[in-house]
Design a protein around this motif. Structure first.
Motif, PDB file in Angstrom:
ATOM      1  N   LEU A   1       2.255   4.959 100.266  1.00 43.27           N
ATOM      2  CA  LEU A   1       1.040   5.170 101.045  1.00 43.27           C
ATOM      3  C   LEU A   1       0.450   3.834 101.471  1.00 43.27           C
ATOM      4  CD1 LEU A   1      -0.647   7.955  98.888  1.00 43.27           C
ATOM      5  CD2 LEU A   1       0.835   8.251 100.881  1.00 43.27           C
ATOM      6  N   HIS A   2      -0.241   3.862 102.590  1.00 39.18           N
ATOM      7  CA  HIS A   2      -0.903   2.675 103.124  1.00 39.18           C
ATOM      8  C   HIS A   2      -2.352   3.038 103.385  1.00 39.18           C
ATOM      9  CE1 HIS A   2      -1.473  -1.067 105.292  1.00 39.18           C
ATOM     10  NE2 HIS A   2      -1.993  -0.373 106.299  1.00 39.18           N
ATOM     11  N   PHE A   3      -3.282   2.272 102.811  1.00 38.31           N
ATOM     12  CA  PHE A   3      -4.696   2.633 102.882  1.00 38.31           C
ATOM     13  C   PHE A   3      -5.476   1.731 103.837  1.00 38.31           C
ATOM     14  CE2 PHE A   3      -3.436   4.566  98.879  1.00 38.31           C
ATOM     15  CZ  PHE A   3      -4.039   5.813  98.985  1.00 38.31           C
ATOM     16  N   TYR A   4      -6.214   2.395 104.737  1.00 37.92           N
ATOM     17  CA  TYR A   4      -7.187   1.738 105.609  1.00 37.92           C
ATOM     18  C   TYR A   4      -8.541   1.839 104.909  1.00 37.92           C
ATOM     19  CZ  TYR A   4      -3.541   2.397 109.162  1.00 37.92           C
ATOM     20  OH  TYR A   4      -2.361   2.385 109.866  1.00 37.92           O
ATOM     21  N   VAL A   5      -9.212   0.710 104.734  1.00 32.20           N
ATOM     22  CA  VAL A   5     -10.391   0.682 103.855  1.00 32.20           C
ATOM     23  C   VAL A   5     -11.692   0.743 104.661  1.00 32.20           C
ATOM     24  CG1 VAL A   5      -9.203  -0.456 101.975  1.00 32.20           C
ATOM     25  CG2 VAL A   5     -10.282  -1.852 103.724  1.00 32.20           C
ATOM     26  N   PHE A   6     -11.872   1.814 105.414  1.00 29.94           N
ATOM     27  CA  PHE A   6     -13.051   1.935 106.256  1.00 29.94           C
ATOM     28  C   PHE A   6     -14.343   2.007 105.440  1.00 29.94           C
ATOM     29  CE2 PHE A   6      -9.820   4.312 108.984  1.00 29.94           C
ATOM     30  CZ  PHE A   6      -9.399   3.137 109.581  1.00 29.94           C
ATOM     31  N   GLY A   7     -14.251   2.560 104.230  1.00 33.37           N
ATOM     32  CA  GLY A   7     -15.433   2.635 103.380  1.00 33.37           C
ATOM     33  C   GLY A   7     -15.610   1.408 102.515  1.00 33.37           C
ATOM     34  N   GLY A   8     -14.721   0.423 102.665  1.00 28.28           N
ATOM     35  CA  GLY A   8     -14.803  -0.795 101.875  1.00 28.28           C
ATOM     36  C   GLY A   8     -13.628  -0.926 100.925  1.00 28.28           C
ATOM     37  N   PHE A   9     -13.190  -2.155 100.720  1.00 31.20           N
ATOM     38  CA  PHE A   9     -12.034  -2.429  99.856  1.00 31.20           C
ATOM     39  C   PHE A   9     -12.257  -1.920  98.441  1.00 31.20           C
ATOM     40  CE2 PHE A   9     -10.212  -5.313  96.673  1.00 31.20           C
ATOM     41  CZ  PHE A   9      -8.857  -5.147  96.922  1.00 31.20           C
ATOM     42  N   SER A  10     -13.375  -2.290  97.822  1.00 29.17           N
ATOM     43  CA  SER A  10     -13.610  -1.915  96.426  1.00 29.17           C
ATOM     44  C   SER A  10     -13.698  -0.409  96.246  1.00 29.17           C
ATOM     45  CB  SER A  10     -14.884  -2.583  95.909  1.00 29.17           C
ATOM     46  OG  SER A  10     -14.705  -3.980  95.816  1.00 29.17           O
ATOM     47  N   LYS A  11     -14.340   0.274  97.191  1.00 32.05           N
ATOM     48  CA  LYS A  11     -14.468   1.727  97.089  1.00 32.05           C
ATOM     49  C   LYS A  11     -13.106   2.392  97.123  1.00 32.05           C
ATOM     50  CE  LYS A  11     -17.057   5.598  99.059  1.00 32.05           C
ATOM     51  NZ  LYS A  11     -18.091   6.003 100.054  1.00 32.05           N
ATOM     52  N   THR A  12     -12.230   1.920  97.995  1.00 29.86           N
ATOM     53  CA  THR A  12     -10.891   2.499  98.087  1.00 29.86           C
ATOM     54  C   THR A  12     -10.085   2.230  96.823  1.00 29.86           C
ATOM     55  OG1 THR A  12     -10.838   2.342 100.502  1.00 29.86           O
ATOM     56  CG2 THR A  12      -8.721   2.458  99.376  1.00 29.86           C
ATOM     57  N   VAL A  13     -10.116   0.992  96.326  1.00 26.46           N
ATOM     58  CA  VAL A  13      -9.344   0.656  95.126  1.00 26.46           C
ATOM     59  C   VAL A  13      -9.894   1.394  93.910  1.00 26.46           C
ATOM     60  CG1 VAL A  13      -8.646  -1.214  93.580  1.00 26.46           C
ATOM     61  CG2 VAL A  13      -8.622  -1.565  96.050  1.00 26.46           C
TER      62      VAL A  13
END
Length: 290
Positions: A269-281
Motif C-alpha cells: 500500500l502507498h499512503f497519501y497523507v492529506f490529514g497529516g503525516f503523524s495522523k496517518t502513521v
C-alpha cells in the motif's frame, strides 16, 4: 468474509511494508520520519508545481542518512530543460544516494520544457546512465479526467515495453480512490492484459471529509468522489476508520486458492497523507497492533 479486519491475514500483510508520501517542505514531518517509520521504508517526495526541484535534494539526503529510502517525484512537464534534468538527477544520486524515482507527467497543461510525458524522461536515459534502474510510474484505477482511457492504456504499454527493452525494474503506484471496486476492476484488467509488474495501491490516509473532498477534486478522482456526497454512511466510515474499509474489500478479493498471496500480486500500500503525516502513521500503527 467473516474475519475481522484485525485478524485477516491479507489485511495484516497489506499494512506491512507500506510506502508513504511526504511534502519536502514539511520540515516537521521530515524530522519525525526516522522515529516513526521502519528502516528501509520508501518515502516519496512530492514535486509541488512551481517548486524548485533542487529543494528536495536535502530532504532526500536526510531520509537516506536516517535509513529510509527516498523516492523523489520527477514531474516531466515541470522540467525546464535536459540540462536541468541532468543536474537534478546527478545531485539526487550523488548527494542523496537515490536509487529509484517516480516518473509522472506532472499537473501542468503546458510543459515547461521538452518533456510531454514520463515516457520522454524515461527515454532520455538520464537516470539510467547514473545507475538508477528502479523506475516507478503512475496508475489510474479511475482513469484521468484529462486523458482518454485508450490513451492511458497505450501510454502504460509504451512505458512497460520500453522498460523491458532497457532492462529497467519497473513498478506502478496508483492514484488514490475512495472505494475498492475501481481498484479491483483495474487490477483485474491489467493482469488480464498480461501486465505482471508490482503494483502499490494508493490510499488516502485518515482525514476530515472536507480535506478528502478537496484533494479528490484537486487530483481529479471525480468518479469515486460521489462516495463522499452520495453515500454518507460509507463517507463516515472513511472519516472514522480511515481507508480500512477499502483495504478490507481489496483483501476480500484474494484468490482463495492462494491465501498466502496478496490480492492480484499487490506489492503493498502507498499512503497519501492529506490529514497529516503523524495522523496517518498513528493510524497504521494502531491497525497493525490490533
Amino acid at each position: 468474509m467473516t474475519q475481522t479486519a484485525a485478524s485477516s491475514p491479507n489485511v495484516a500483510r497489506m499494512l506491512r511494508g507500506y510506502s508513504i508520501e511526504v511534502n519536502p517542505n514539511d520540515l516537521r514531518a521530515l524530522d519525525a520520519v526516522p522515529a516513526r517509520l521502519d528502516p528501509g521504508t520508501e518515502v516519496f517526495l512530492t514535486w509541488i508545481p512551481g517548486a524548485d526541484p533542487m529543494s528536495f535534494i536535502p530532504p532526500a539526503a536526510q531520509l537516506r542518512r536516517a535509513g529510509l529510502v527516498p523516492v523523489p517525484h520527477i514531474g516531466a512537464r515541470h522540467i525546464q530543460s535536459i540540462g536541468q534534468l541532468r543536474q537534478v538527477a546527478e545531485r539526487l544520486v550523488g548527494e542523496a544516494g537515490v536509487d529509484r524515482v517516480l516518473l509522472i507527467g506532472g499537473d501542468r497543461n503546458t510543459p515547461a520544457g521538452p518533456y510531454e510525458s514520463s515516457l520522454g524522461v524515461m527515454q532520455s536515459e538520464v537516470f539510467q546512465k547514473l545507475g538508477v534502474t528502479r523506475i516507478l510510474i503512475a496508475g489510474f484505477p479511475e482513469g484521468n479526467p484529462n486523458v482518454p482511457e485508450a490513451i492511458l492504456e497505450d501510454a502504460l504499454d509504451a512505458k512497460l515495453n520500453f522498460a523491458g527493452r532497457a532492462g529497467l525494474e519497473i513498478s506502478i503506484v496508483t492514484q488514490f480512490c475512495f472505494e475498492a471496486a475501481p481498484i479491483v476492476e483495474w487490477l483485474r484488467g491489467i493482469r488480464d492484459r498480461g501486465i505482471n509488474v508490482p503494483v502499490r495501491i494508493g490510499l488516502a490516509g485518515p482525514a476530515s471529509l472536507a480535506t478528502l473532498a478537496r484533494y479528490a477534486v484537486r487530483c481529479g478522482i471525480g468518479n469515486s468522489l460521489h462516495v463522499l456526497t452520495e453515500k454518507p454512511f460509507f463517507a463516515k466510515l472513511l472519516v472514522d476508520k480511515g481507508p480500512l474499509p477499502i483495504i478490507r474489500e481489496i483483501a476480500a478479493a484474494a484468490d482463495a486458492a492462494n491465501p498466502a498471496l496478496l490480492p492480484f500480486g499487490i506489492a503493498g500500500l502507498h499512503f497519501y497523507v492529506f490529514g497529516g503525516f503523524s495522523k496517518t502513521v498513528d493510524w497504521i500503527h494502531a491497525e497493525r497492533s490490533r
